[in-house]
Design a protein around this motif. Structure first.
Motif, short mmCIF file in Angstrom:
data_model
loop_
_atom_site.label_atom_id
_atom_site.label_comp_id
_atom_site.label_asym_id
_atom_site.label_seq_id
_atom_site.Cartn_x
_atom_site.Cartn_y
_atom_site.Cartn_z
N GLN A 31 -53.42 4.40 -50.31
CA GLN A 31 -53.04 4.80 -48.97
C GLN A 31 -54.25 5.48 -48.32
O GLN A 31 -54.84 6.40 -48.89
CB GLN A 31 -51.85 5.77 -49.01
CG GLN A 31 -51.39 6.23 -47.64
CD GLN A 31 -50.27 7.25 -47.73
OE1 GLN A 31 -49.74 7.50 -48.81
NE2 GLN A 31 -49.91 7.83 -46.59
N PHE A 32 -54.63 5.02 -47.13
CA PHE A 32 -55.80 5.56 -46.44
C PHE A 32 -55.36 6.16 -45.11
O PHE A 32 -54.70 5.48 -44.31
CB PHE A 32 -56.83 4.46 -46.20
CG PHE A 32 -58.13 4.95 -45.63
CD1 PHE A 32 -59.06 5.60 -46.43
CD2 PHE A 32 -58.43 4.77 -44.29
CE1 PHE A 32 -60.25 6.06 -45.90
CE2 PHE A 32 -59.63 5.22 -43.75
CZ PHE A 32 -60.55 5.86 -44.56
N GLU A 33 -55.71 7.44 -44.88
CA GLU A 33 -55.21 8.12 -43.69
C GLU A 33 -56.33 8.97 -43.08
O GLU A 33 -57.06 9.66 -43.79
CB GLU A 33 -54.01 9.00 -44.05
CG GLU A 33 -53.43 9.77 -42.87
CD GLU A 33 -52.28 10.68 -43.27
OE1 GLU A 33 -51.87 11.50 -42.44
OE2 GLU A 33 -51.81 10.57 -44.43
N ILE A 34 -56.43 8.94 -41.75
CA ILE A 34 -57.32 9.82 -41.01
C ILE A 34 -56.47 10.57 -40.00
O ILE A 34 -55.81 9.96 -39.15
CB ILE A 34 -58.44 9.05 -40.29
CG1 ILE A 34 -59.35 8.35 -41.31
CG2 ILE A 34 -59.26 9.99 -39.41
CD1 ILE A 34 -60.48 7.56 -40.68
N SER A 35 -56.44 11.90 -40.09
CA SER A 35 -55.63 12.72 -39.18
C SER A 35 -56.52 13.67 -38.39
O SER A 35 -57.54 14.15 -38.89
CB SER A 35 -54.57 13.51 -39.96
OG SER A 35 -55.20 14.45 -40.81
N ARG A 36 -56.10 13.93 -37.17
CA ARG A 36 -56.87 14.81 -36.28
C ARG A 36 -55.90 15.70 -35.52
O ARG A 36 -54.97 15.20 -34.88
CB ARG A 36 -57.70 13.96 -35.32
CG ARG A 36 -58.38 14.72 -34.21
CD ARG A 36 -59.05 13.75 -33.25
NE ARG A 36 -59.34 14.38 -31.99
CZ ARG A 36 -59.52 13.73 -30.86
NH1 ARG A 36 -59.43 12.41 -30.85
NH2 ARG A 36 -59.78 14.37 -29.75
#
Length: 663
Positions: A278-283
């Motif tokens: 699972q690949f996630e980028i959060s801002r």
């Protein structure tokens, strides 16, 4: 008569008391451990104590007159003899209080430096009745002062000499650093130039016109993958060399944070997905959209950490989070979390050293151990410190903060968007692209890609030709090499931009000069974009999209179905046909690299053989001792057990008639 007798007796007692006090005073003066002289109002010496008589070279019972005539006084600064009026006691008789440190008296041909104090003595009516002079021998002090002066002089000379040496060393170091920087720039150019062909031609082979079969496409893709790995190693080694040469700089500019995160997501999501991660980028919502920072360094830091997390995580997730720092509005926080193998506590201390790898990193047999070291230095340059938290078997978190400089989009960016919109409104059917490069191989690769995508293409070999072609042909975009003979790309770019009508021809620098300062200098010369060699087809496509506003999708590649070798003339294999009398040998290939395994397997299949595969020396020993093997192709550097140790074990375990050939 009795009254007179009483008066006489009282006077005698008084005189006796006065004489006693005088004797006591004289005794005190006599034994004071410095010289004391008393002069009458006429300047005659009336009293000198014992220490004074000895210092001035007279006997202990010498009269004041004898003492006065025993020496001559001189000015220690000029060597001139003191005049009578200038003598300290004469000045005291005129009412002065005097302190002099430069009097010298000559006694028996030897000059003795004295420190002299002189003052007047007044009676009850305020009249000067005496002058008293106190003096002491200061030869020892003068000697010490002379030593100190000599020492200070020596020290000053040493400091001057050392300063000059340090200045010379600094100049030499700066010259050496400049030499190193020039060497690294040249080395970067020399390494990247052939890599452009090595990585470029395989991309051309994957175009539709070559119609490669699935197996051939796999071979070509392996070439590209290995070439990109080599390029990454070269980049890291050159980067750490540049840092050690003192060439690391902080190049601040406007950065669209959302675009950066989008680019990273596009680059790495599929890589994580291929491993089932699972690949996630959060801002966070309060993170600014646009900031001032060094975009290239921040991007490299994040890609390094995310790549490592994906590489060492087998199951679970990899996540990048971006947030503002609580109570510190001028800071931005980045954190990369993974559920990977983790790092042992004893390995954390050495994690930031150059060429240092964890045990898991060494077992993977990938990388140089430079990525974390470079990233740490980049983080420090951006105003932060790298923090690593890790638990073996649970995962790791690499986090850091950077100085936050909020920014607004400047008018130049608005203009660029307006120009891009003008290009979007134009027809896409007649786009003209000029390719400028002095090396034919580089022009061939880029022109082949552009023609495949339907562009009208012309070529130029240097800056002068580029300017002439631009004037005559007016291309929409120029891909401009920088390092060229006659006129380089920077000069040509400046010349074109200085006389370019609106809408201007877009100029994209395509260069093997790979360092960040090269990019800044080229963009300052007027280039609209910058692509490093060796380039990928995707980078060229993205640049065309950004500069010309073109939205296009390459044609889906057709894959030729595999056919039996030799059935058609056009099915030409890059391998020689197997010999007609080939024996089906029992072969083992021991190599931890999947690329090398596939390459060996392809070679052997073309020769009519199959092979078993082993990823470590230990696996090779198990296969060789449990099966009858004719030939082993043994890699030397493998995890767990290397090829040399595996060979020794096989030789010791098997009987002589069971021994395989080991290559």
């Amino acid at each position: 008569s009795e009254a007179f007798a009483a008066l006489q007796q009282h006077l005698q007692v008084a005189f006796d008391g006065l004489d006693e006090r005088t004797r006591q005073l004289n005794a005190i003066i006599e034994h004071i451990p410095i010289g004391v002289e008393v002069f009458d109002p006429q300047g005659q010496l009336r009293l000198v104590n014992r220490w004074g008589r000895e210092l001035l070279g007279t006997s202990h019972d010498a009269s004041p007159e004898a003492v006065a005539s025993a020496f001559q006084a001189y000015d220690g600064r000029t060597g001139a003899r003191y005049t009578a009026d200038a003598m300290p006691h004469c000045r005291a008789l005129r009412g002065e209080s005097v302190q002099i440190g430069d009097v010298e008296v000559e006694v028996a041909g030897v000059r003795i430096p004295l420190e002299v104090y002189a003052a007047p003595v007044y009676n009850a009516q305020g009249k000067i009745v005496h002058a008293i002079t106190v003096f002491q021998d200061i030869r020892e002090r003068k000697h010490v002062e002379s030593l100190l002066k000599d020492y200070n002089q020596t020290l000053q000379e040493a400091v001057t000499t050392k300063t000059a040496e340090l200045a010379a060393a600094k100049e030499q170091a700066e010259a050496a650093n400049q030499t190193k920087s020039r060497f690294l720039a040249n080395m970067s150019h020399e390494l990247r130039t052939p890599l452009n062909a090595i990585l470029g031609y395989p991309q051309i082979l994957l175009l539709d016109e070559f119609n490669l079969g699935a197996k051939e496409q796999g071979i070509v893709q392996n070439i590209i993958t290995s070439g990109e790995y080599l390029l990454n190693l070269i980049n890291e080694i050159l980067e750490i060399s540049k840092i050690e040469a003192g060439g690391m700089t902080f190049n601040v500019g406007i950065l669209k944070l959302s675009q950066l995160l989008k680019d990273i997501d596009t680059m790495l999501r599929s890589k994580a997905g291929n491993k089932g991660l699972q690949f996630e980028i959060s801002r966070d919502p309060d993170v600014p959209e646009v900031i001032y920072t060094d975009e290239m360094k921040l991007k490299q830091i994040l890609i390094n950490f995310l790549n490592n997390s994906i590489k060492f995580t087998k199951v679970g997730s990899v996540k990048l989070s971006v947030a503002t720092v609580a109570e510190r509005t001028n800071r931005l926080s980045f954190a990369v979390h993974d559920t990977g193998a983790g790092i042992a506590p004893e390995e954390l201390e050495d994690l930031f050293g150059a060429f240092q790898q964890t045990q898991i990193g060494r077992q993977s047999n990938e990388g140089t151990g430079l990525g974390v070291n470079i990233s740490q230095k980049f983080v420090q340059l951006l105003g932060g410190e790298l923090i690593v938290e890790s638990t073996v078997g649970q995962g790791s978190c690499f986090s850091f903060e950077i100085d936050l400089h909020p920014a607004k989009l400047e008018s130049s960016h608005v203009t660029s968007e307006a120009n891009a919109e003008q290009f979007r409104r134009r027809s896409c059917s007649d786009r003209k692209v000029l390719v400028v490069d002095d090396l034919a191989v580089n022009r061939e690769i880029l022109c082949a890609l552009l023609k495949q995508w339907g562009f009208l293409v012309q070529e130029a070999t240097d800056g002068e030709e580029a300017i002439a072609c631009w004037r005559d042909w007016q291309p929409d975009l120029i891909f401009m090499d920088i390092c060229m003979p006659k006129m380089n790309g920077e000069e040509a770019t400046r010349s074109i931009k200085s006389q370019n009508p609106q809408p201007s021809t877009r100029i994209v620098a395509v260069t093997a000069n790979a360092f960040e300062e090269d990019r800044i200098a080229i963009l300052a010369a007027g280039a609209d974009d910058f692509i490093r060699k060796p380039f990928k087809a995707e980078e060229i496509m993205e640049s065309l999209k950004q500069q010309l506003g073109i939205e296009f999708s390459p044609k889906k590649r057709r894959v030729r179905a595999p056919a039996a070798l030799g059935t058609h003339a056009e099915d030409v294999s890059p391998f020689p046909p197997p010999p007609p009398d080939a024996t089906n040998l029992r072969i083992l290939v021991a190599d931890d690299s999947m690329v090398n395994q596939r390459l060996m397997q392809t070679y052997l299949e073309q020769l009519g053989h199959t092979a078993q595969m082993a990823k470590t020396g230990a696996e090779a020993v198990c296969v060789a001792t449990g099966n009858s093997i004719d030939i082993i192709f043994m890699d030397v550097q493998m995890p767990q057990m290397d090829g040399l140790e595996a060979t020794r074990n096989i030789r010791e375990y098997l009987e002589s008639d069971e021994q395989p050939y080991i290559i």
